[in-house]
Design a protein around this motif. Structure first.
Motif, PDB file in Angstrom:
ATOM      1  N   LYS A 135      -7.853  -5.743  -7.427  1.00 17.93           N
ATOM      2  CA  LYS A 135      -7.703  -4.798  -6.311  1.00 17.93           C
ATOM      3  C   LYS A 135      -7.237  -5.501  -5.039  1.00 17.93           C
ATOM      4  O   LYS A 135      -6.399  -4.968  -4.294  1.00 17.93           O
ATOM      5  CB  LYS A 135      -9.029  -4.064  -6.051  1.00 17.93           C
ATOM      6  CG  LYS A 135      -9.374  -3.024  -7.098  1.00 17.93           C
ATOM      7  CD  LYS A 135     -10.418  -2.047  -6.584  1.00 17.93           C
ATOM      8  CE  LYS A 135     -11.729  -2.749  -6.268  1.00 17.93           C
ATOM      9  NZ  LYS A 135     -12.760  -1.774  -5.803  1.00 17.93           N
ATOM     10  N   SER A 136      -7.769  -6.691  -4.788  1.00 20.39           N
ATOM     11  CA  SER A 136      -7.369  -7.411  -3.572  1.00 20.39           C
ATOM     12  C   SER A 136      -5.905  -7.822  -3.654  1.00 20.39           C
ATOM     13  O   SER A 136      -5.185  -7.791  -2.646  1.00 20.39           O
ATOM     14  CB  SER A 136      -8.262  -8.644  -3.370  1.00 20.39           C
ATOM     15  OG  SER A 136      -8.044  -9.600  -4.405  1.00 20.39           O
ATOM     16  N   TYR A 138      -3.629  -6.181  -5.344  1.00 21.51           N
ATOM     17  CA  TYR A 138      -2.853  -4.943  -5.191  1.00 21.51           C
ATOM     18  C   TYR A 138      -2.751  -4.554  -3.718  1.00 21.51           C
ATOM     19  O   TYR A 138      -1.705  -4.073  -3.265  1.00 21.51           O
ATOM     20  CB  TYR A 138      -3.500  -3.824  -5.998  1.00 21.51           C
ATOM     21  CG  TYR A 138      -2.748  -2.507  -5.911  1.00 21.51           C
ATOM     22  CD1 TYR A 138      -1.525  -2.348  -6.563  1.00 21.51           C
ATOM     23  CD2 TYR A 138      -3.254  -1.444  -5.165  1.00 21.51           C
ATOM     24  CE1 TYR A 138      -0.823  -1.156  -6.474  1.00 21.51           C
ATOM     25  CE2 TYR A 138      -2.557  -0.248  -5.069  1.00 21.51           C
ATOM     26  CZ  TYR A 138      -1.343  -0.113  -5.729  1.00 21.51           C
ATOM     27  OH  TYR A 138      -0.643   1.062  -5.636  1.00 21.51           O
ATOM     28  N   GLU A 139      -3.837  -4.763  -2.969  1.00 28.88           N
ATOM     29  CA  GLU A 139      -3.798  -4.468  -1.540  1.00 28.88           C
ATOM     30  C   GLU A 139      -2.758  -5.320  -0.823  1.00 28.88           C
ATOM     31  O   GLU A 139      -2.139  -4.879   0.150  1.00 28.88           O
ATOM     32  CB  GLU A 139      -5.185  -4.702  -0.922  1.00 28.88           C
ATOM     33  CG  GLU A 139      -6.219  -3.660  -1.336  1.00 28.88           C
ATOM     34  CD  GLU A 139      -7.614  -4.005  -0.860  1.00 28.88           C
ATOM     35  OE1 GLU A 139      -7.754  -5.047  -0.168  1.00 28.88           O
ATOM     36  OE2 GLU A 139      -8.560  -3.257  -1.164  1.00 28.88           O
ATOM     37  N   SER A 182       0.789  -3.748  -2.111  1.00 26.61           N
ATOM     38  CA  SER A 182       1.032  -2.306  -1.986  1.00 26.61           C
ATOM     39  C   SER A 182       1.977  -1.945  -0.842  1.00 26.61           C
ATOM     40  O   SER A 182       2.830  -1.059  -1.006  1.00 26.61           O
ATOM     41  CB  SER A 182      -0.288  -1.541  -1.872  1.00 26.61           C
ATOM     42  OG  SER A 182      -1.042  -1.990  -0.767  1.00 26.61           O
ATOM     43  N   ASN A 202      -1.554 -14.075   3.975  1.00 25.20           N
ATOM     44  CA  ASN A 202      -2.536 -14.156   2.889  1.00 25.20           C
ATOM     45  C   ASN A 202      -2.629 -15.542   2.278  1.00 25.20           C
ATOM     46  O   ASN A 202      -3.295 -15.723   1.252  1.00 25.20           O
ATOM     47  CB  ASN A 202      -2.189 -13.119   1.817  1.00 25.20           C
ATOM     48  CG  ASN A 202      -2.392 -11.695   2.271  1.00 25.20           C
ATOM     49  OD1 ASN A 202      -3.498 -11.168   2.221  1.00 25.20           O
ATOM     50  ND2 ASN A 202      -1.312 -11.063   2.758  1.00 25.20           N
ATOM     51  N   GLN A 233      -7.302   4.349  -9.611  1.00 26.34           N
ATOM     52  CA  GLN A 233      -6.958   3.103  -8.927  1.00 26.34           C
ATOM     53  C   GLN A 233      -6.176   2.183  -9.853  1.00 26.34           C
ATOM     54  O   GLN A 233      -5.191   1.557  -9.450  1.00 26.34           O
ATOM     55  CB  GLN A 233      -8.239   2.385  -8.457  1.00 26.34           C
ATOM     56  CG  GLN A 233      -8.895   3.002  -7.241  1.00 26.34           C
ATOM     57  CD  GLN A 233     -10.162   2.251  -6.852  1.00 26.34           C
ATOM     58  OE1 GLN A 233     -10.826   1.632  -7.688  1.00 26.34           O
ATOM     59  NE2 GLN A 233     -10.511   2.307  -5.574  1.00 26.34           N
ATOM     60  N   THR A 235      -3.249   7.515  -5.964  1.00 25.74           N
ATOM     61  CA  THR A 235      -4.124   7.797  -4.817  1.00 25.74           C
ATOM     62  C   THR A 235      -4.838   9.121  -5.045  1.00 25.74           C
ATOM     63  O   THR A 235      -4.205  10.140  -5.303  1.00 25.74           O
ATOM     64  CB  THR A 235      -3.303   7.882  -3.519  1.00 25.74           C
ATOM     65  OG1 THR A 235      -2.628   6.635  -3.305  1.00 25.74           O
ATOM     66  CG2 THR A 235      -4.210   8.177  -2.329  1.00 25.74           C
TER      67      THR A 235
END
Length: 610
Positions: free
Chosen positions: A71-72, A74-75, A78, A97, A327, A332
């Motif tokens: 998830k991190s 993907y953030e 995105s 990052n 997710q 969304t």
């Protein structure tokens, strides 16, 4: 998750032969060329297989720390997914990052190949193994040439871009990146960026700017899907003896842009995360197999992963399983804001359309007592669950999709195809990738159970299941706790559960331990369970299936009294069939044992003259 990307130049398999898509004829048909023989074929999309099949990554098999890592990542990517041509943004994102630009491109590639956030879980950094080793100068040359050679209205080819990069590297006496590396960078650019810089802002607006109308956020097909449930105003009959049973629940997914129905789910289960998940899975998957199951010949070209799903605030939409599955697919999930009754208006109007049509069917309960008056719904009920599903599919594909919709000024299917392929006013978003793995996709949206494996197998709701694949996990434990494993099941048939085998990350079918037991749906099972609990009997597997056999016997025994009148032409004369009376119990038993479902009876079966 195996996906087929539908665009010219993509490699696919057709009849186990490597082919390339050379032309898109319409939303369901393409022209392909065999790589070895140059033979040309015109084929349907459902005849193709992916050239690069991917291993399915099941979300429930990921440790929580790996899911959080995915998830991190993907953030991070995105914001880039819809703006891949902005090389400054990519460089800035990498710097912020503390990762390299090649790492971002690697994550983009992983996500593009599967479409799943879980594909980004991966491992931690390994010192550069398997990663790009481009120098800073090589990166600068690639970025500069993409902007000055490829992303402008001279519309230079990728081959020209590669040559320009090779010449620049040669002038600076540095090693040139491999052509495939350059092609990957171009492929990672967004369609919007390519069109805007190569064809102009006007062309980009046709495809990517919001269309003005009542729902400005729905810019193209599958941009926004609305989902809702309704209890249908019709009493259905049991599939075995056709006695009145109960009213079904319908879950519908509607594409707001085109008003196309992209998926439905029909069952006797009250709304929950499972029904919603099955509706989402049905919406994502191609429909040819579903229509063929019901012997329906129709065009229903809706498939692909939607951008956003709009739902109301009912508790079934807030389940953790549904949230994580969405997710994982990059969907969304948006909830209806408070005090905005118009927000779900499109799906509610569609539900009203279904209700009006269903009120014309036998067994309708209508929507009010005043409408129903003297009409006896149960006495007139005629449809089974499967038969109503077929009726709905025929109505959706052959009537609703085809007739003009007042809000959009054309039929939903015409609007949908224009949004995909374009017309004189819009370019179209292109055909969505097709997911071929129906089983894995549906499993992704099913809730799961955790069970330890014992010498008898596993138990779910008093029912025992076993298969040899479980053998190695019997009493598997460490010193601290017994291991539990993941299982799923389909509510329409609980005779099989699905076991996620941890070593292969593959789901295996695990049937009843007692193979003589008949298949049951979850609602049939719960009816029996409720009856047993009401009778204060101890609930056991044997009692459950004894009760089921008793119900079968009573249903078959009562059926002799309710064989409906059938007019049959035989020897050029009409023979009337009436309620049958039996002269003895033996005669009754013989008839009952050979009774077939109504749809299997032919004109000469069980004729009894008065």
């Amino acid at each position: 998750m195996d996906r087929i990307f539908i665009s010219t130049g993509e490699k696919v398999f057709y009849n186990d032969k490597e082919c390339i898509i050379i032309k898109i004829l319409n939303i369901s048909t393409v022209t392909i060329e065999e790589v070895q023989t140059n033979i040309i074929h015109t084929v349907r999309l459902d005849e193709l297989k992916p050239f690069y099949p991917n291993q399915t990554i099941y979300l429930e098999s990921l440790p929580e720390k790996d899911w959080e890592r995915a998830k991190s990542r993907y953030e991070v990517i995105s914001p880039i997914l819809s703006n891949r041509g902005n090389l400054d943004l990519i460089t800035k994102t990498a710097k912020e990052n503390n990762i390299s630009v090649p790492t971002i491109y690697r994550w983009l590639k992983l996500f593009d190949e599967t479409g799943l956030v879980s594909s980004l879980a991966g491992g931690k950094k390994t010192g550069g193994i398997g990663k790009s080793r481009l120098t800073k100068n090589q990166e600068e040359i690639i970025n500069n040439k993409i902007n000055t050679v490829y992303l402008n209205q001279s519309r230079k080819s990728i081959t020209k871009l590669i040559r320009e990069i090779q010449l620049e590297c040669d002038n600076l006496k540095i090693t040139c990146p491999h052509p495939n590396t350059i092609r990957s960078r171009v492929k990672a650019l967004s369609d919007e960026e390519k069109i805007r810089k190569r064809l102009g802002i006007k062309e980009a607006r046709y495809k990517f700017e919001p269309l003005k109308g009542h729902y400005e956020d729905a810019q193209y097909p599958l941009s926004i899907i609305q989902i809702d449930h309704t209890l249908l105003d019709i009493t259905l009959v049991d599939g075995l003896d056709r006695r009145p049973y109960k009213r079904p629940w319908l879950t519908v997914a509607l594409d707001v842009y085109s008003r196309m129905v992209v998926g439905i789910y029909l069952s006797f289960e009250s709304p929950g995360t499972l029904g919603t998940g099955m509706c989402v899975a049905n919406s994502i998957l191609p429909k040819e197999m579903w229509l063929a199951k019901h012997n329906i010949t129709a065009d229903w070209p809706c498939w692909g992963i939607m951008d956003t799903i709009h739902v109301d605030n009912a508790k079934e939409f807030h389940g953790n399983m549904l949230k994580k599955a969405c997710q994982n697919y990059g969907i969304t999930l948006q909830y209806r804001p408070v005090a905005t009754p118009h927000w779900g208006g499109h799906i509610e109007r569609l539900m009203g359309t279904f209700a009006r049509e269903i009120h014309n069917l036998p067994g309708t309960t209508f929507s009010s007592v005043a409408e129903r008056k003297q009409y006896e719904s149960e006495k007139n009920s005629s449809f089974t669950l499967d038969e109503l599903e077929k009726w709905l599919l025929v109505f959706i594909t052959k009537i609703y999709h085809q007739r003009k919709h007042s809000s959009i000024g054309m039929s939903p299917i015409e609007k949908y195809k224009n949004g995909i392929l374009g017309n004189n006013n819009i370019l179209g978003r292109g055909i969505s990738p097709r997911i071929n793995d129906h089983r894995s996709t549906k499993l992704d949206f099913m809730p799961y159970f955790e069970r330890s494996v014992q010498e008898y197998g596993i138990v779910i709701d008093h029912i025992y299941y076993y298969a040899d694949v479980l053998r190695q996990y019997i009493h598997s434990s460490d010193k601290k706790e017994i291991n539990k494993y993941i299982f799923k099941r389909d509510p329409r048939d609980i005779s099989v559960v699905y076991f996620l085998e941890p070593k292969s990350n593959t789901y295996y079918d695990i049937p009843y331990r007692n193979s003589s037991y008949p298949p049951l749906s979850i609602w049939e099972y719960r009816d029996i369970l409720r009856d047993l609990k009401d009778s204060s009997e101890q609930v056991t597997e044997e009692k459950i299936f004894e009760a089921y056999r008793e119900l079968n016997y009573l249903e078959m025994k009562n059926r002799k009294r309710t064989i409906k009148t059938r007019n049959i032409r035989k020897d050029d004369s009409l023979v009337r069939t009436d309620v049958v009376s039996f002269e003895s119990e033996d005669e009754e038993k013989d008839i009952i044992e050979t009774i077939l479902p109504f749809e299997d009876l032919d004109d000469e079966t069980f004729i009894r003259k008065n």
